[in-house]
Design a protein around this motif. Sequence first.
Motif, short mmCIF file in Angstrom:
data_model
loop_
_atom_site.label_atom_id
_atom_site.label_comp_id
_atom_site.label_asym_id
_atom_site.label_seq_id
_atom_site.Cartn_x
_atom_site.Cartn_y
_atom_site.Cartn_z
N PRO A 100 0.81 -1.24 0.00
CA PRO A 100 0.00 0.00 0.00
C PRO A 100 0.84 1.28 0.00
O PRO A 100 0.51 2.25 -0.70
CB PRO A 100 -0.84 -0.14 1.27
N TRP A 101 1.93 1.33 0.79
CA TRP A 101 2.72 2.57 0.84
C TRP A 101 3.37 2.86 -0.51
O TRP A 101 3.51 4.04 -0.89
CB TRP A 101 3.76 2.52 1.95
N GLN A 102 3.74 1.81 -1.25
CA GLN A 102 4.32 2.03 -2.57
C GLN A 102 3.28 2.60 -3.54
O GLN A 102 3.57 3.51 -4.32
CB GLN A 102 4.87 0.72 -3.13
N ARG A 103 2.07 2.07 -3.47
CA ARG A 103 1.00 2.55 -4.34
C ARG A 103 0.62 3.99 -3.99
O ARG A 103 0.35 4.81 -4.88
CB ARG A 103 -0.20 1.62 -4.26
N GLU A 104 0.59 4.30 -2.71
CA GLU A 104 0.28 5.67 -2.29
C GLU A 104 1.35 6.64 -2.79
O GLU A 104 1.05 7.75 -3.24
CB GLU A 104 0.17 5.73 -0.77
N LEU A 105 2.62 6.22 -2.71
CA LEU A 105 3.70 7.07 -3.19
C LEU A 105 3.58 7.30 -4.69
O LEU A 105 3.72 8.43 -5.17
CB LEU A 105 5.05 6.43 -2.85
N ARG A 106 3.31 6.24 -5.43
CA ARG A 106 3.17 6.38 -6.89
C ARG A 106 2.02 7.33 -7.23
O ARG A 106 2.13 8.16 -8.14
CB ARG A 106 2.95 5.01 -7.53
N ALA A 107 0.92 7.19 -6.51
CA ALA A 107 -0.22 8.07 -6.78
C ALA A 107 0.15 9.53 -6.51
O ALA A 107 -0.24 10.43 -7.27
CB ALA A 107 -1.41 7.65 -5.92
N SER A 108 0.92 9.77 -5.46
CA SER A 108 1.30 11.15 -5.13
C SER A 108 2.23 11.75 -6.18
O SER A 108 2.29 12.97 -6.33
CB SER A 108 1.97 11.19 -3.75
N LEU A 109 2.96 10.88 -6.90
CA LEU A 109 3.90 11.34 -7.92
C LEU A 109 3.29 11.30 -9.33
O LEU A 109 3.97 11.62 -10.31
CB LEU A 109 5.17 10.48 -7.89
N GLY A 110 2.04 10.89 -9.42
CA GLY A 110 1.38 10.85 -10.72
C GLY A 110 1.81 9.68 -11.59
O GLY A 110 1.67 9.74 -12.83
N LEU A 111 2.31 8.61 -10.98
CA LEU A 111 2.74 7.43 -11.73
C LEU A 111 1.59 6.44 -11.87
O LEU A 111 0.61 6.49 -11.13
CB LEU A 111 3.93 6.76 -11.04
N ALA A 112 1.73 5.52 -12.81
CA ALA A 112 0.75 4.44 -12.97
C ALA A 112 0.68 3.62 -11.69
O ALA A 112 1.65 3.60 -10.90
CB ALA A 112 1.14 3.56 -14.15
N PRO A 113 -0.42 2.92 -11.45
CA PRO A 113 -0.54 2.17 -10.20
C PRO A 113 0.57 1.17 -9.96
O PRO A 113 0.97 0.95 -8.81
CB PRO A 113 -1.90 1.47 -10.35
N PHE A 114 1.09 0.56 -11.02
CA PHE A 114 2.15 -0.43 -10.89
C PHE A 114 3.19 -0.22 -12.00
O PHE A 114 2.84 0.17 -13.12
CB PHE A 114 1.60 -1.86 -11.04
N PRO A 115 4.45 -0.53 -11.73
CA PRO A 115 5.43 -0.54 -12.81
C PRO A 115 5.25 -1.78 -13.68
O PRO A 115 4.75 -2.82 -13.22
CB PRO A 115 6.78 -0.58 -12.08
N ALA A 116 5.63 -1.67 -14.94
CA ALA A 116 5.62 -2.82 -15.83
C ALA A 116 6.84 -3.69 -15.54
O ALA A 116 7.86 -3.22 -15.04
CB ALA A 116 5.65 -2.36 -17.28
N LEU A 117 6.73 -4.97 -15.86
CA LEU A 117 7.87 -5.88 -15.85
C LEU A 117 8.28 -6.13 -17.29
O LEU A 117 7.46 -6.59 -18.10
CB LEU A 117 7.52 -7.20 -15.17
N VAL A 118 9.54 -5.82 -17.63
CA VAL A 118 10.05 -6.01 -18.98
C VAL A 118 11.15 -7.06 -18.93
O VAL A 118 12.16 -6.87 -18.26
CB VAL A 118 10.61 -4.69 -19.56
N VAL A 119 10.93 -8.18 -19.61
CA VAL A 119 11.89 -9.29 -19.60
C VAL A 119 12.60 -9.34 -20.95
O VAL A 119 11.95 -9.42 -22.01
CB VAL A 119 11.19 -10.63 -19.32
N VAL A 120 13.92 -9.28 -20.92
CA VAL A 120 14.74 -9.33 -22.12
C VAL A 120 15.24 -10.76 -22.31
O VAL A 120 15.88 -11.32 -21.41
CB VAL A 120 15.94 -8.36 -22.02
#
Length: 265
Positions: A100-120
């Motif tokens: 929850p604290w990570q999601r709250e921080l992202r919301a305060s910074l205007g980021l998407a709810p979750f980061p994407a996972l990119v696998v190379v």
Amino acid sequence: MTRPALQLIFDRTGRAAGVDLDDAALVELYRYPDDGRRRLRTNFISSLDGSVQGTDGRSGGIATASDQHVFALHRALADAVVVGASTARSEGYRAVDLQPWQRELRASLGLAPFPALVVVTASARLDPAMATPAEGDGGPVLVLTTSGKADADLGPLRDAGIEVREEGEELDLGAALDRLAGAGWPRLLCEGGPGLHRALLAAGLVDELSLTLAPVVVGGQGLRSTSGAALDGALPFELAFALHGADGTLFTSYRARTAGAPSLP
């Protein structure tokens, strides 16, 4: 957010050293500039004798409580987590979920709810289960691979909801990262593995190397943060700041000194 105390012990911008950082100051130290430019940060933890693996063969085997918090903060501040296939398999990567604290921080910074996972990956031999988080909700999963794969190999990934991009006969990492940034993911965090890290460094794509030293020695033949052939020459980095955790962990941030590379302030 509950965490061990973290003290700033060096900062090249002249901020006062020897003081404990509150949550807001820690976020300000690690957050990416909000200017839309692509920046790639790599994050590794190492034992005192240079291994990025514990005796269990996983990076979590040497993680401390303060490292777990900073690791989570890195993810909370990134648009996408980039990882090589071998690390994704060995570490059991899934779609990124957050506390929850990570999601709250992202919301305060205007980021998407979750980061994407990119696998190379060159082979695309991945478990489709990575499309879903270990629990709860999570971010999208994107696989970057080379062209020419059979539908039988890529079909299960796509059926699971994973976006698969075939990047050509050879994967141009710089072009691939530019496309991620152009799609709205300029804040990039690479968590390994050593082979991908070496390739990113060799291509001059790493803007910041975040290296944590765990106060342990493990011996054995554990991996370093890079693997493969030696680079053509030593790459210069400059220490930007250093933190000391109450549990004895040392955090460093090194910025690339490569000509033309964008830097974080």
